[in-house]
Design an enzyme around this catalytic site. Structure first.
Site, short mmCIF file in Angstrom:
data_model
loop_
_atom_site.label_atom_id
_atom_site.label_comp_id
_atom_site.label_asym_id
_atom_site.label_seq_id
_atom_site.Cartn_x
_atom_site.Cartn_y
_atom_site.Cartn_z
N ASN A 175 0.82 -1.21 0.00
CA ASN A 175 0.00 0.00 0.00
C ASN A 175 0.86 1.26 0.00
OD1 ASN A 175 -1.88 1.98 0.34
ND2 ASN A 175 -2.79 1.15 2.20
N ASP A 176 1.54 1.50 1.12
CA ASP A 176 2.29 2.76 1.24
C ASP A 176 3.36 2.92 0.15
OD1 ASP A 176 0.84 3.48 3.46
OD2 ASP A 176 2.22 2.52 4.86
N VAL A 177 3.95 1.80 -0.28
CA VAL A 177 5.05 1.89 -1.25
C VAL A 177 4.57 2.19 -2.67
CG1 VAL A 177 6.58 0.41 0.10
CG2 VAL A 177 5.14 -0.60 -1.67
N ALA A 210 1.53 2.89 7.72
CA ALA A 210 1.79 4.26 8.14
C ALA A 210 0.49 5.01 8.46
CB ALA A 210 2.57 5.00 7.05
#
Lengths: 475, 94
Positions: A401-403, A442
């Site tokens: 997700n965050d990446v 995050a």
């Protein structure tokens, strides 16, 4: 074992041991060098292990060593525990295991310095520099010990993965470190003072706890890497105490290597080391977390089905798979490989795009995919794969997700702003495999979910991929 | 040259070698590298052998004994698990 040697050899023994130590060091350096490339890495690790064996065996001939019962018992117990842990561990639990091993290593160095100190009948005869390095070895070794086990607890979930902190904690930590270092200095002048010794040991153990507790679970890999560097330095300090070059050199190698590696990881997250240690970042409860297709306001989410998805990827020229830790949690590595093979059989080019911090520690995803027999030349680093997205038909984002969050490029107010990401939004179509629309580790929402080129494939990653794999048989 | 200064020389030079050796490692190998380097830091086992096996009080022996257990876990476990990981890294077979 020197007792068994003839008198004439004993004269040369100390020099001989040093020369063998030099050979052991060469094995370590060569081993680390070979660890630089996937083709030679295994040999590199074996070189290092041989170096260790050489160093241990020749040390047994040291004339100071007279009794072997403690040694044999200790090596048997420790070897058995280490072997069992290494054999049993699941590849997904690698970060925890490295933390544990590292904790033991740091603890051992502290114990060596402490043991050597107790062995000396009259501490006032130890020169000041010997006492300072004893103190430093205990300080660094002890904080590595407790710090590593706190990191282990956080990864395992025994301790909350959240950043536990309160105002002033950083100041207290820095203050305690300065305090301990001052006490080490005093200890060098007053080595008979038991109280100072115990305070140094106790506070060092505490600092390990209080300095890792405020760091969020997502940053634990960086912490472990840093602690790995510390355990090297602790070993090196123990080498100063014992005047042992093998310890000094090997410890310094690991200390420096660990520091560089830590730096590389921080860069991959666009964070400074200071920000990781003092920033108390991450692990917050994110907003949202609601079930599928519930999006607020005008945000529209497009869902896809296994059959629809199978047609899209079958007729694509190029598909890139972006795996994240969610893939590993679902144990979907083998299924993803199965899907990739079916696509390749249909003439589709399949590549894997691996973010440097995919998984739970840098390079972790590569290990997990290697376990599923995905050849490493199909895995591409972020810098290699990013120029390719614009010519890619379908990107399958699985459990990441965050990446892949484009806000890291566009929204300066965002906590992950500036973090290098995989630019999957440049592809013609993205499909995100995910349980729900909840934000990532995050705690940040991802606008990619609502992008018109994006489709969501809701559900458990393994189950979804199995459905896709079956659907592929019918296309 | 005093032995401390001599040791410092070695220490600093070894640090530079460590920096040089690692700065070129591809991300693919970061996890095995961390675990392999960690195993090397178990070199403190050499110090533990000396403390546990040489003349000293009972306390020194016990501390040395513990140090050996800790360091051996680090060394044996570290090298074995790194080997387990690296064994799986394969090129595409064709």
């Amino acid at each position: 074992m020197s007792q068994f040697l003839p008198e004439s050899i004993l004269t040369f023994l100390p020099d001989f041991i040093q020369i063998i130590y030099l050979i052991a060091t060469a094995f370590f350096i060569r081993g680390l060098k070979l660890l630089n490339s996937p083709a030679t890495a295994r040999r590199g690790n074996q070189y290092a292990a041989i170096g260790m064996l050489i160093g241990v065996v020749i040390t047994l001939f040291d004339q100071q060593i007279l009794s072997f019962e403690w040694i044999i018992a200790g090596v048997l117990i420790g070897g058995l525990i280490g072997a069992v842990l290494a054999k049993k561990v699941e590849m997904t639990a690698m970060p925890e295991l490295v933390a544990v091993f590292n904790g033991f290593g740091g603890g051992a160095s502290a114990l060596v310095a402490w043991g050597e100190f107790t062995r000396t009948a009259d501490p006032t005869l130890i020169p000041a520099d010997g006492l300072i390095t004893t103190g430093l070895s205990i300080f660094i070794g002890a904080l590595t010990f407790t710090g590593s086990f706190v990191a282990f607890g956080k990864l395992k979930g025994f301790i909350s993965g959240r950043a536990i902190t309160f105002p002033g904690l950083n100041l207290i930590n820095i203050g305690s470190m300065i305090g301990v270092l001052t006490l080490v200095g005093i200890f060098a002048f007053d080595p008979t003072n038991q109280t100072i010794f115990w305070i140094v040991l106790g506070v060092s153990l505490l600092i390990g706890i209080t300095s890792v507790i405020p760091i969020g679970g997502a940053d634990m890999p960086v912490v472990i890497s840093l602690l790995n560097s510390y355990s090297g330095i602790a070993a090196s300090m123990a080498g100063f105490v014992l005047n042992n070059n093998l310890l000094i050199v090997s410890g310094a190698l690991v200390g420096a290597a660990g520091l560089i590696l830590t730096q590389i990881m921080c860069k991959a997250m666009n964070r400074s080391l200071a920000n990781v240690i003092f920033g108390s970042f991450g692990g917050n409860d994110g907003v949202g977390g609601s079930g599928p297709t519930v999006a607020d306001g005008d945000k529209i989410v497009r869902e896809t089905s296994p059959q629809d998805m199978a047609i899209q990827v079958s007729y694509a020229d190029k598909v890139i798979i972006v795996p994240g830790y969610g893939l590993a949690v679902a144990q979907a590595q083998h299924v993803v490989k199965e899907v990739a093979e079916k696509l390749e059989a249909k003439g589709v080019t399949v590549k894997y795009g691996i973010h440097p911090v995919a998984g739970r520690m840098p390079g972790h995803m590569n290990v997990l995919l290697a376990e599923a027999d995905v050849p490493y030349d199909q895995l591409y680093d972020m810098d290699q794969i990013n120029p390719e997205f614009s010519t890619t038909d379908v990107v399958m984002v699985i459990g990441a997700n965050d990446v892949v969050n484009p806000m890291a490029r566009t929204d300066p107010g965002n906590p992950i702003y500036g973090m290098p990401i995989l630019n999957v939004d440049e592809a013609k179509r993205t499909v995100i495999f995910k349980r729900s629309l909840s934000p990532g580790y995050a705690g940040i929402d991802n606008p990619l979910f609502y992008d018109e080129k994006n489709q969501m494939f809701f559900g458990d990653a393994k189950k979804s991929l199995q459905e896709l794999s079956e659907a592929l048989n019918e296309v | 040259m005093s032995s401390l200064i001599f040791s410092l020389f070695i220490f600093v030079l070894a640090c530079f070698i460590g920096f040089e050796l690692i700065s070129k490692v591809p991300p693919t190998l970061h996890t095995p590298l961390m675990s392999g380097a960690n195993a090397i830091s178990g070199i403190t086992i050499v110090g533990a052998l000396i403390v546990a096996g040489s003349v000293g009080g009972q306390l020194a022996h016990i501390i040395g004994f513990l140090a050996i257990i800790f360091a051996t876990i680090n060394v044996v476990g570290g090298f074995m698990v790194t080997d387990r990981m690296l064994e799986m890294f394969k090129k595409k077979e064709d």
